[in-house]
Design a protein around this motif. Structure first.
Motif, PDB file in Angstrom:
ATOM      1  N   LEU A 145      12.166 -34.213 -35.480  1.00 22.12           N
ATOM      2  CA  LEU A 145      12.177 -33.707 -34.115  1.00 22.12           C
ATOM      3  C   LEU A 145      11.774 -32.241 -34.097  1.00 22.12           C
ATOM      4  O   LEU A 145      12.203 -31.455 -34.970  1.00 22.12           O
ATOM      5  CB  LEU A 145      13.576 -33.833 -33.521  1.00 22.12           C
ATOM      6  N   PRO A 146      10.963 -31.814 -33.141  1.00 20.82           N
ATOM      7  CA  PRO A 146      10.654 -30.380 -33.023  1.00 20.82           C
ATOM      8  C   PRO A 146      11.932 -29.566 -32.832  1.00 20.82           C
ATOM      9  O   PRO A 146      12.943 -30.065 -32.336  1.00 20.82           O
ATOM     10  CB  PRO A 146       9.759 -30.320 -31.782  1.00 20.82           C
ATOM     11  N   ASP A 147      11.866 -28.306 -33.231  1.00 21.87           N
ATOM     12  CA  ASP A 147      13.053 -27.456 -33.210  1.00 21.87           C
ATOM     13  C   ASP A 147      13.741 -27.444 -31.851  1.00 21.87           C
ATOM     14  O   ASP A 147      14.977 -27.462 -31.768  1.00 21.87           O
ATOM     15  CB  ASP A 147      12.668 -26.022 -33.595  1.00 21.87           C
ATOM     16  N   ALA A 148      12.964 -27.389 -30.769  1.00 26.67           N
ATOM     17  CA  ALA A 148      13.560 -27.287 -29.435  1.00 26.67           C
ATOM     18  C   ALA A 148      14.344 -28.526 -29.052  1.00 26.67           C
ATOM     19  O   ALA A 148      15.285 -28.459 -28.255  1.00 26.67           O
ATOM     20  CB  ALA A 148      12.468 -27.014 -28.396  1.00 26.67           C
ATOM     21  N   LEU A 149      13.967 -29.672 -29.625  1.00 30.45           N
ATOM     22  CA  LEU A 149      14.622 -30.931 -29.282  1.00 30.45           C
ATOM     23  C   LEU A 149      15.797 -31.234 -30.209  1.00 30.45           C
ATOM     24  O   LEU A 149      16.709 -31.987 -29.846  1.00 30.45           O
ATOM     25  CB  LEU A 149      13.631 -32.090 -29.344  1.00 30.45           C
ATOM     26  N   ALA A 150      15.781 -30.662 -31.397  1.00 28.56           N
ATOM     27  CA  ALA A 150      16.790 -30.981 -32.406  1.00 28.56           C
ATOM     28  C   ALA A 150      18.186 -30.645 -31.897  1.00 28.56           C
ATOM     29  O   ALA A 150      18.444 -29.521 -31.456  1.00 28.56           O
ATOM     30  CB  ALA A 150      16.505 -30.215 -33.687  1.00 28.56           C
ATOM     31  N   GLY A 151      19.067 -31.622 -31.961  1.00 28.30           N
ATOM     32  CA  GLY A 151      20.431 -31.437 -31.495  1.00 28.30           C
ATOM     33  C   GLY A 151      20.577 -31.456 -29.995  1.00 28.30           C
ATOM     34  O   GLY A 151      21.710 -31.423 -29.484  1.00 28.30           O
ATOM     35  N   ASN A 152      19.484 -31.506 -29.252  1.00 26.75           N
ATOM     36  CA  ASN A 152      19.523 -31.509 -27.786  1.00 26.75           C
ATOM     37  C   ASN A 152      19.236 -32.876 -27.192  1.00 26.75           C
ATOM     38  O   ASN A 152      19.028 -33.005 -25.988  1.00 26.75           O
ATOM     39  CB  ASN A 152      18.516 -30.487 -27.235  1.00 26.75           C
ATOM     40  N   ILE A 153      19.200 -33.898 -28.045  1.00 28.95           N
ATOM     41  CA  ILE A 153      19.055 -35.284 -27.615  1.00 28.95           C
ATOM     42  C   ILE A 153      20.247 -36.048 -28.180  1.00 28.95           C
ATOM     43  O   ILE A 153      20.597 -35.865 -29.347  1.00 28.95           O
ATOM     44  CB  ILE A 153      17.737 -35.883 -28.128  1.00 28.95           C
ATOM     45  N   PRO A 154      20.907 -36.868 -27.378  1.00 29.30           N
ATOM     46  CA  PRO A 154      22.074 -37.598 -27.900  1.00 29.30           C
ATOM     47  C   PRO A 154      21.757 -38.308 -29.210  1.00 29.30           C
ATOM     48  O   PRO A 154      20.708 -38.921 -29.363  1.00 29.30           O
ATOM     49  CB  PRO A 154      22.386 -38.592 -26.778  1.00 29.30           C
ATOM     50  N   TRP A 155      22.687 -38.201 -30.183  1.00 33.77           N
ATOM     51  CA  TRP A 155      22.640 -38.835 -31.499  1.00 33.77           C
ATOM     52  C   TRP A 155      21.563 -38.259 -32.420  1.00 33.77           C
ATOM     53  O   TRP A 155      21.282 -38.817 -33.472  1.00 33.77           O
ATOM     54  CB  TRP A 155      22.499 -40.354 -31.397  1.00 33.77           C
ATOM     55  N   SER A 156      20.956 -37.122 -32.013  1.00 29.41           N
ATOM     56  CA  SER A 156      20.060 -36.439 -32.941  1.00 29.41           C
ATOM     57  C   SER A 156      20.861 -35.450 -33.773  1.00 29.41           C
ATOM     58  O   SER A 156      21.913 -34.958 -33.359  1.00 29.41           O
ATOM     59  CB  SER A 156      18.941 -35.716 -32.187  1.00 29.41           C
ATOM     60  N   ARG A 157      20.376 -35.172 -34.966  1.00 32.48           N
ATOM     61  CA  ARG A 157      21.029 -34.207 -35.832  1.00 32.48           C
ATOM     62  C   ARG A 157      20.586 -32.792 -35.468  1.00 32.48           C
ATOM     63  O   ARG A 157      19.493 -32.591 -34.922  1.00 32.48           O
ATOM     64  CB  ARG A 157      20.710 -34.528 -37.291  1.00 32.48           C
ATOM     65  N   ASP A 158      21.431 -31.838 -35.779  1.00 24.25           N
ATOM     66  CA  ASP A 158      21.149 -30.455 -35.382  1.00 24.25           C
ATOM     67  C   ASP A 158      19.865 -29.926 -35.972  1.00 24.25           C
ATOM     68  O   ASP A 158      19.205 -29.067 -35.379  1.00 24.25           O
ATOM     69  CB  ASP A 158      22.320 -29.545 -35.777  1.00 24.25           C
ATOM     70  N   ASP A 159      19.489 -30.421 -37.159  1.00 27.52           N
ATOM     71  CA  ASP A 159      18.240 -29.961 -37.768  1.00 27.52           C
ATOM     72  C   ASP A 159      17.048 -30.832 -37.405  1.00 27.52           C
ATOM     73  O   ASP A 159      15.942 -30.613 -37.900  1.00 27.52           O
ATOM     74  CB  ASP A 159      18.382 -29.881 -39.285  1.00 27.52           C
TER      75      ASP A 159
END
Length: 804
Positions: free
Chosen positions: A310-324
């Protein structure tokens, strides 16, 4: 019959005695829910013994395919997670709502979901591959076959074992431990656990970082420039899948009386990998220059991928995505099964009570080859089921016997998915949804009732007639909704508040599946049988589908009809040359009505499960030779011819880029169709076969050494179910081998096991590259890139086993 070494087990999990001077050992199976020699069962079955499972490291459904050449397993990222195919009949991987035509049964309990391939299997007593429709003896039903797996029980004596292994390619460490102890004269307990972790992987990710820009739809609609946010999409893990797995099973067996035995098993499985689509390979390109329409990289039959986190801006900002932003798949399951057997002089009563829970989460690079305009998605889906099966089996001395039983199953599937796409975000979205293109929520609750029975009558001491049927009544109540859609995609996805945005289905299916078998014991060692068989598999609801604004019938897109099978099978099973040679021949023909075929309809941007009529017919020859003259030598093999084709599929969808000259007809601006009648089914090679040799001998009085070599052949086939010539998989041969040395009493053993030593790359399923292909239904087209579910490369592992 098993075209494999014949060292098997009886029903209590005690190894069969190895002959002292060559010759065949008896193989015991439970294909008819009673312990019988494989040569006495009027069923086409390949049985894998405990020793074979251990020597070949058969620890997953995928690895079973290396033993049974007509069985193929395609590991998929999303949807059902798998495409299991037997004799050319299988279920599409793209729909999570489709149960598999090839069912998996574990310790008598039915597992029809494709995600079962994520399960690790170990400490096994036996595996049986039953070919063709199965209506009476295994769970709900199976139209193409059953993979029946039996785990080990505690025995009468203490048993302790530790096994350590290392696989060199993936740098995978494995540790397995088993403890089995009697807790009294009638009570036994067995605990088995396995841990493995990869420091490397099987596939190499060659992706490079790129900049990903998203724009705010709220600002764009207000006339602004969208306040662009640019961030970097880093490459996903370079070495994939980087798997880590924890498995555990506890078994408590209580022989309460001489007549009553209860066996309780509890299982837990936790598995994670560093990319949900780690084995997706662009192996054939639609462009004439051989370059991928997505990445511009060459398409090649190699163990490589091109995928980014995931691109940096999306990382952790989508449910069930990891922070990195890392890609991943995490599978977790728990189950328990209670087998209760009560026996009298004339009757055996069996109860199988099962509970199973599965949860699967992932972050997916869902273009499967990442680009600055890619789609990323996350998913959290769960499956919960409990069932009760009760059987009454008579054991009369007279000519007439019966089996009668019933099944109840209650299931719930919860599906949640969200996708980031179209390079859009929405500053006005609810908190946590700003970077989503759309959300999908769905649920299906199912309930199944079935009653079944069989009568067997010995017309003469050598001639038996068996007839039976299963009646099934199923209900499925489902809903599907897209609760959030980015306004910039509102012209593609229906939001839940729209009149057709909340889709519900209340489905009810009933079926009667009869079968009959005539068995003739032509001689002491020759069995001849003929069978008429039918089978049924439920219709259902595509929980992971799409409610597209281009479709006028979202309910029709999301629902599909049951699949049924009907046909005949004849076979001869013989044990000749004074118990040195098994030679079995089977011929079959089965017609399938409403075979469930899932595809992505790109013009209306929707997944649809269509149904088609088809046929699978063929001939199978299997042999096993264990000469008295060479003690410890066993030679086995098979050659199989299968013709699996559509018999009526006039309204089949065109493959992406199929032209009018290739048979594609544009029937409307959003629909193009072809006639696939007579075309081959997906992953259905005409010819398959295997050939193997094992040799074991004692060295002095203290040691034993063994060698095994196994080759598997597959003819070419189309990986696509829609006739795309680019999807062809050429014929191939794989070679496995193993060396073993240890104590004569099996107190310790060291083994070297090699798989796919030819390093053959092949695919066992395919999807079109998203947003590739053009000109469908026109005079000039560009075919979609073919992204195949790739095989494992050459692997070599060393194992050390110590028993106490």
């Amino acid at each position: 019959m098993s075209a494999q070494p014949a060292w098997s087990q009886d029903g209590e999990g005690v190894a069969a005695v190895r002959p002292s001077s060559g010759g065949l050992s008896e193989i015991v199976v439970t294909a008819r829910k009673r312990e019988e020699s494989v040569q006495d069962v009027p069923v086409a079955v390949t049985a894998l013994s405990e020793e074979l499972i251990e020597n070949r490291d058969i620890t997953s459904v995928e690895k079973i395919a290396a033993i049974a050449p007509q069985f193929n397993v395609g590991r998929a990222s999303n949807g059902s997670g798998a495409q299991l195919t037997l004799r050319g009949i299988g279920s599409s991987s793209t729909s999570i709502g489709i149960e598999q035509s090839v069912a998996v049964v574990v310790d008598g309990a039915y597992y029809g979901q494709g995600r079962v391939i994520n399960e690790g299997f170990f400490d096994l007593a036996r595996v049986e591959v039953l070919k063709g429709p199965q209506a009476l003896f295994f769970g709900k039903n199976a139209t193409a076959g059953v993979i029946s797996i039996t785990t080990k029980d505690p025995g009468p004596d203490p048993e302790f074992m530790v096994k350590a292994g290392y696989e060199f390619v993936a740098e995978q460490y494995k540790l397995e431990a088993v403890g089995s102890v009697p807790l009294g004269d009638r009570l036994g307990f067995r605990l088995a656990a396995r841990y493995s972790k990869m420091d490397d992987g099987y596939y190499t990710n060659l992706a490079e970082p790129f900049e990903y820009t998203t724009r705010d739809i709220t600002d764009l609609l207000a006339g602004g420039d969208g306040n662009p946010i640019t961030s970097t999409a880093q490459p996903a893990a370079r070495n994939e899948p980087g798997e880590e797995e924890v498995l555990a099973r506890a078994t408590l067996k209580w022989e309460a009386t001489d007549n009553l035995t209860l066996t309780l098993k509890g299982n837990y499985d936790w598995n994670t990998v560093n990319n949900s689509s780690w084995n997706y390979v662009a192996y054939a390109c639609g462009r004439g220059d051989g370059l991928s329409q997505q990445t511009g990289q060459p398409c090649r039959t190699d163990f490589v991928t091109f995928q980014n986190n995931l691109p940096d801006a999306l990382a952790g900002n989508i449910p069930w995505s990891r922070d990195d932003g890392a890609l991943y798949n995490r599978y977790e399951s728990a189950s328990s099964t209670l087998n209760t057997v009560y026996e009298t002089d004339f009757l055996q009563i069996t109860s199988v009570t099962n509970y199973q829970w599965v949860n699967n989460k992932w972050t997916c690079a869902c273009d499967f080859q990442s680009t600055p305009t890619s789609v990323w998605a996350t998913e959290n889906s769960s499956w919960e089921a409990w069932s009760e099966e009760l059987r009454f089996l008579s054991t009369f001395d007279g000519p007439l016997n019966f089996m009668i039983g019933g099944l109840y199953q209650n299931t719930t599937r919860d599906f949640n998915q969200q996708a980031a796409q179209a390079n859009l975000y929405n500053s006005a979205a609810p908190a946590g949804l700003e970077f989503l293109g759309n959300q999908k929520f769905s649920q299906t609750k199912g309930e199944t009732f079935a009653v079944f029975g069989q009568l067997t009558y010995e017309i003469t001491p050598d001639l038996e007639l068996a007839g039976g049927a299963r009646y099934t009544d199923e209900t499925k109540d489902s809903y599907f909704v897209q609760p959030y859609v980015n306004p910039g995609l509102a012209g593609v996805f229906r939001i839940g508040s729209d009149p057709l945005g909340y889709v519900t289905a209340n489905q009810h299916f009933t079926d009667i599946s009869p079968e009959a078998t005539l068995t003739w014991q032509a001689a002491d060692d020759v069995l001849v049988y003929g069978a008429y068989k039918t089978a049924y598999k439920s219709g259902g609801f595509s929980n992971g589908g799409i409610n597209s604004r281009f479709s006028s019938d979202p309910l029709g897109d999301l629902t599909f009809e049951p699949e049924t099978a009907e046909g005949f099978e004849v076979g001869i099973k013989s044990t000749i040359l004074d118990n040195q040679l098994r030679l079995n021949l089977t011929a079959f023909t089965y017609d399938y009505s409403d075979l469930q075929v899932d595809f992505f309809n790109s013009p209306i941007f929707a997944f649809q499960t269509l149904t088609a009529d088809s046929r699978s017919r063929g001939v199978e020859l299997e042999f096993e030779f264990a000469p008295y003259a060479v003690e410890g030598l066993n030679v086995y093999g098979s050659i199989n011819y299968t013709e699996a084709e559509y018999t009526d599929f006039e309204g089949a969808p065109c493959y992406a880029g199929q032209t009018t000259g290739e048979g594609c007809i544009q029937i409307s601006p959003i629909a193009a169709r072809q006639d696939l009648t007579g075309a081959p089914l997906s992953v259905s090679p005409d010819w398959t076969g295997n050939l193997g040799v094992t040799y074991e001998r004692d060295i002095g009085t203290n040691y034993r050494a063994g060698l095994s070599i196994d080759a598997r052949y597959s003819d070419s086939y189309l990986a696509s179910g829609f006739g795309n010539p680019l999807s062809v998989q050429d014929s191939y041969v794989t070679l496995d081998a193993g060396l073993r040395f240890g104590a004569a009493d099996d107190n310790w053993k060291i083994a070297l096991i090699g798989k796919n030593l030819t390093n053959q790359f092949y695919v066992t399923g395919v999807v079109d590259g998203p947003f590739t292909g053009a000109g469908t239904g026109t005079a000039v087209g560009t075919k979609a890139d073919q992204l195949g579910f790739g095989s494992l490369p050459r692997t070599v592992q060393i194992e050390l086993t110590k028993r106490f």
